[in-house]
Motif scaffolding. Structure first.
Motif, PDB file in Angstrom:
ATOM      1  N   UNK A  37      -4.730   0.448  -4.293  1.00  7.88           N
ATOM      2  CA  UNK A  37      -3.984   1.437  -3.511  1.00  7.88           C
ATOM      3  C   UNK A  37      -3.695   2.672  -4.353  1.00  7.88           C
ATOM      4  N   UNK A  38      -3.304   2.470  -5.592  1.00  4.45           N
ATOM      5  CA  UNK A  38      -3.045   3.596  -6.485  1.00  4.45           C
ATOM      6  C   UNK A  38      -4.301   4.452  -6.645  1.00  4.45           C
ATOM      7  N   UNK A  39      -5.443   3.811  -6.806  1.00  6.34           N
ATOM      8  CA  UNK A  39      -6.696   4.551  -6.953  1.00  6.34           C
ATOM      9  C   UNK A  39      -7.024   5.355  -5.695  1.00  6.34           C
ATOM     10  N   UNK A  40      -6.792   4.763  -4.528  1.00  2.00           N
ATOM     11  CA  UNK A  40      -7.079   5.464  -3.268  1.00  2.00           C
ATOM     12  C   UNK A  40      -6.136   6.656  -3.075  1.00  2.00           C
ATOM     13  N   UNK A  41      -4.885   6.492  -3.429  1.00  2.00           N
ATOM     14  CA  UNK A  41      -3.925   7.596  -3.303  1.00  2.00           C
ATOM     15  C   UNK A  41      -4.278   8.710  -4.288  1.00  2.00           C
ATOM     16  N   UNK A  42      -4.731   8.339  -5.463  1.00  8.41           N
ATOM     17  CA  UNK A  42      -5.167   9.352  -6.439  1.00  8.41           C
ATOM     18  C   UNK A  42      -6.380  10.135  -5.909  1.00  8.41           C
ATOM     19  N   UNK A  43      -7.287   9.450  -5.225  1.00 12.71           N
ATOM     20  CA  UNK A  43      -8.438  10.133  -4.611  1.00 12.71           C
ATOM     21  C   UNK A  43      -7.954  11.150  -3.579  1.00 12.71           C
ATOM     22  N   UNK A  44      -6.984  10.746  -2.764  1.00 14.46           N
ATOM     23  CA  UNK A  44      -6.432  11.672  -1.772  1.00 14.46           C
ATOM     24  C   UNK A  44      -5.809  12.885  -2.451  1.00 14.46           C
ATOM     25  N   UNK A  45      -5.047  12.628  -3.498  1.00 15.88           N
ATOM     26  CA  UNK A  45      -4.399  13.713  -4.225  1.00 15.88           C
ATOM     27  C   UNK A  45      -5.439  14.680  -4.792  1.00 15.88           C
TER      28      UNK A  45
END
Length: 71
Positions: A37-45
């Motif tokens: 989840x952290x990786x996916x949110x970082x991609x969004x950011x």
């Protein structure tokens, strides 16, 4: 816009629901899920890159779907 709708439904929502399920049951969350989840949110950011909205200059369904998946 469609890519964000699919991303919210197929990636973000299952991860967040997994964490919510464990939170309500007071059981430990699998660390791999947190990391993903952290990786996916970082991609969004990274995709936002200082922009306010995912697509264009105004809020769209893409923003709403992604936001709702995260809350």
């Amino acid at each position: 816009m469609d890519q964000y709708a699919a991303f919210a439904a197929s990636t973000l929502t299952p991860l967040v629901r997994h964490i919510e399920d464990h939170a309500f049951k007071a059981t430990p969350v699998d660390n791999a899920v947190r990391v993903q989840l952290d990786a996916e949110v970082r991609k969004l950011d990274k995709q936002l890159n200082g922009k306010k909205f995912l697509v264009g200059d105004h809020m769209t369904l893409a923003d709403i779907l992604v936001f709702c998946s995260l809350i």
